[in-house]
Design a protein around this motif. Structure first.
Motif, PDB file in Angstrom:
ATOM      1  N   SER A 184     -36.511  90.449  29.134  1.00 40.04           N
ATOM      2  CA  SER A 184     -35.648  89.207  29.452  1.00 40.04           C
ATOM      3  C   SER A 184     -36.612  88.472  30.200  1.00 40.04           C
ATOM      4  N   THR A 185     -37.858  88.656  30.672  1.00 38.41           N
ATOM      5  CA  THR A 185     -38.693  87.717  31.265  1.00 38.41           C
ATOM      6  C   THR A 185     -40.107  87.843  30.884  1.00 38.41           C
ATOM      7  N   GLU A 186     -40.857  86.734  31.380  1.00 40.03           N
ATOM      8  CA  GLU A 186     -42.123  86.749  30.809  1.00 40.03           C
ATOM      9  C   GLU A 186     -42.866  87.813  31.250  1.00 40.03           C
ATOM     10  N   GLN A 187     -43.865  88.409  30.584  1.00 36.22           N
ATOM     11  CA  GLN A 187     -44.506  89.671  31.105  1.00 36.22           C
ATOM     12  C   GLN A 187     -46.175  89.194  31.309  1.00 36.22           C
ATOM     13  N   THR A 188     -46.822  89.561  32.437  1.00 42.61           N
ATOM     14  CA  THR A 188     -48.033  89.037  32.556  1.00 42.61           C
ATOM     15  C   THR A 188     -49.064  90.432  31.908  1.00 42.61           C
ATOM     16  N   ARG A 189     -49.886  90.035  31.028  1.00 46.32           N
ATOM     17  CA  ARG A 189     -50.843  91.346  30.909  1.00 46.32           C
ATOM     18  C   ARG A 189     -52.208  91.251  31.183  1.00 46.32           C
ATOM     19  N   PRO A 190     -53.071  91.942  30.645  1.00 47.62           N
ATOM     20  CA  PRO A 190     -54.486  92.105  31.250  1.00 47.62           C
ATOM     21  C   PRO A 190     -55.073  90.480  30.852  1.00 47.62           C
ATOM     22  N   PHE A 191     -55.939  90.117  31.805  1.00 47.49           N
ATOM     23  CA  PHE A 191     -56.507  88.755  31.573  1.00 47.49           C
ATOM     24  C   PHE A 191     -55.567  87.674  31.541  1.00 47.49           C
ATOM     25  N   GLY A 192     -54.569  87.756  32.297  1.00 56.04           N
ATOM     26  CA  GLY A 192     -53.566  86.662  32.618  1.00 56.04           C
ATOM     27  C   GLY A 192     -52.658  86.489  31.281  1.00 56.04           C
ATOM     28  N   ARG A 193     -52.950  87.072  30.229  1.00 55.23           N
ATOM     29  CA  ARG A 193     -52.284  87.076  28.950  1.00 55.23           C
ATOM     30  C   ARG A 193     -50.952  87.503  29.138  1.00 55.23           C
ATOM     31  N   THR A 194     -49.880  86.410  28.569  1.00 51.67           N
ATOM     32  CA  THR A 194     -48.480  86.877  28.874  1.00 51.67           C
ATOM     33  C   THR A 194     -47.753  86.968  27.428  1.00 51.67           C
ATOM     34  N   THR A 195     -46.902  87.956  27.841  1.00 51.89           N
ATOM     35  CA  THR A 195     -45.909  88.279  26.532  1.00 51.89           C
ATOM     36  C   THR A 195     -44.411  87.468  26.854  1.00 51.89           C
ATOM     37  N   PRO A 196     -44.100  86.217  25.967  1.00 52.12           N
ATOM     38  CA  PRO A 196     -42.962  85.734  26.227  1.00 52.12           C
ATOM     39  C   PRO A 196     -41.795  86.728  26.486  1.00 52.12           C
ATOM     40  N   ALA A 197     -40.814  86.223  27.019  1.00 52.02           N
ATOM     41  CA  ALA A 197     -39.393  86.957  26.964  1.00 52.02           C
ATOM     42  C   ALA A 197     -38.790  87.012  25.654  1.00 52.02           C
ATOM     43  N   SER A 198     -38.119  87.991  25.313  1.00 48.54           N
ATOM     44  CA  SER A 198     -37.644  87.894  23.894  1.00 48.54           C
ATOM     45  C   SER A 198     -36.119  87.438  23.884  1.00 48.54           C
ATOM     46  N   PRO A 199     -35.638  86.627  22.721  1.00 52.84           N
ATOM     47  CA  PRO A 199     -34.635  86.159  22.829  1.00 52.84           C
ATOM     48  C   PRO A 199     -33.525  86.747  23.250  1.00 52.84           C
ATOM     49  N   LYS A 200     -32.346  86.188  23.658  1.00 56.56           N
ATOM     50  CA  LYS A 200     -31.401  86.796  24.840  1.00 56.56           C
ATOM     51  C   LYS A 200     -30.713  88.060  23.643  1.00 56.56           C
ATOM     52  N   GLU A 201     -30.566  87.797  22.281  1.00 58.39           N
ATOM     53  CA  GLU A 201     -30.125  88.834  21.501  1.00 58.39           C
ATOM     54  C   GLU A 201     -30.354  90.008  21.498  1.00 58.39           C
ATOM     55  N   ALA A 202     -31.979  89.964  21.850  1.00 54.02           N
ATOM     56  CA  ALA A 202     -32.691  91.272  21.957  1.00 54.02           C
ATOM     57  C   ALA A 202     -32.693  92.164  22.957  1.00 54.02           C
TER      58      ALA A 202
END
Length: 296
Positions: free
Chosen positions: A120-138
């Protein structure tokens, strides 16, 4: 050493990007019968478990989003019902990518508290890369802290959390009446594990989770790993022994003052040369263990 670590994490990042861009059109969903009403589905990503019965369908994990229609077709060959409950063993996209698709069809998603937090939240990965939050349905609609039990299709299903193992939100799914255990990515059969330290994973927590699985299982338990073929307790014992052996070897290198570069040339994978064929190769597992225990 900093350059070696940077190259390692760059490799991880590139593999994720490549995975996101992958064409899944040729992926086939292969069904393996585990018991009369429990099945393991293989495709691309983490292994899926399916429980069928008069109550409906319960599913554990759902691989990548583009595979959802193929997975639904495979399930339709096992049951006339759609998925009622969807259990996530952790938050990674190769296990939760189809969450929104199945939720839109009416599935209730159940997972550990931290899985909802990660999705439900954006996740920060190595080198500052981000994984955006999934849609609420997920996002999981039902979450738990330590353990939850589900009574469905004359089966008692226990979801048991193991903290700081592969991630900070891992859960085993144990079908106690059928003696079938889905371990998520706390078990890569005959392969070195991926321990996601940026998402709370630790080698010590990982080993503790596998140790608990050995206590939970017996010689007749059928074990569904996160990746790899259907397994037995003997396979899990071999996995645990590998983890302990590799950890002891790396700790010995650290104790005598070896650098990471020196440890990488010490043939620490002796006896496990074939275990580096998966996502994590021999060099990566040594780096993971060295960096974890050198920091202690």
């Amino acid at each position: 050493m900093k350059n070696i670590i940077s190259i390692f994490f760059l490799t991880i990042c590139l593999s994720v990007v490549i995975s996101a861009q992958k064409d899944y059109s040729d992926v086939k969903i292969i069904t393996h019968k585990v018991t009369d009403n429990i099945y393991m589905l293989e495709g691309a990503g983490g292994n899926i478990a399916i429980l069928t019965g008069d109550d409906g369908v319960l599913m554990v994990d759902d691989q990548f989003a583009p595979l959802s229609d193929k997975i639904k077709l495979a399930i339709s060959e096992l049951s006339d019902n759609s998925v009622h409950y969807l259990l996530n063993t952790h938050w990674h996209g190769d296990h939760t990518g189809g969450n929104a698709h199945f939720a839109n069809d009416g599935a209730t998603i159940i997972a550990h508290d931290n899985v909802r937090k990660r999705l439900s939240t954006e996740q920060t990965r190595p080198f500052g890369r981000t994984t955006p939050a999934s849609p609420k349905e997920a996002w999981p609609q039902l979450t738990f802290n330590d353990e939850i039990s589900i009574h469905y299709n004359n089966e008692t299903i226990h979801m048991i959390h193991h903290h700081n193992a592969h991630t900070d939100g891992d859960a085993f799914v144990y079908f106690s009446d059928s003696n079938v255990l889905h371990m998520g990515d706390c078990f890569f059969k005959d392969r070195f594990p991926y321990i996601d330290k940026d998402m709370g994973g630790t080698p010590s927590g990982y080993i503790n989770a596998v140790s608990m699985a050995l206590v939970l299982t017996d010689a007749d338990t059928q074990i569904i790993p996160g990746h790899g073929a259907l397994a037995t307790k003997e396979d899990l014992y071999n996995y645990h022994r590998m983890l302990i052996t590799m950890t002891d070897r790396v700790k010995q290198c650290i104790s005598i003052g070896q650098s990471l570069e020196e440890a990488l040339t010490s043939n620490l994978i002796e006896g496990y040369e074939t275990w580096g064929s998966g996502f994590i190769n021999a060099e990566s597992i040594v780096k993971t263990l060295y960096n974890a225990y050198a920091a202690d």
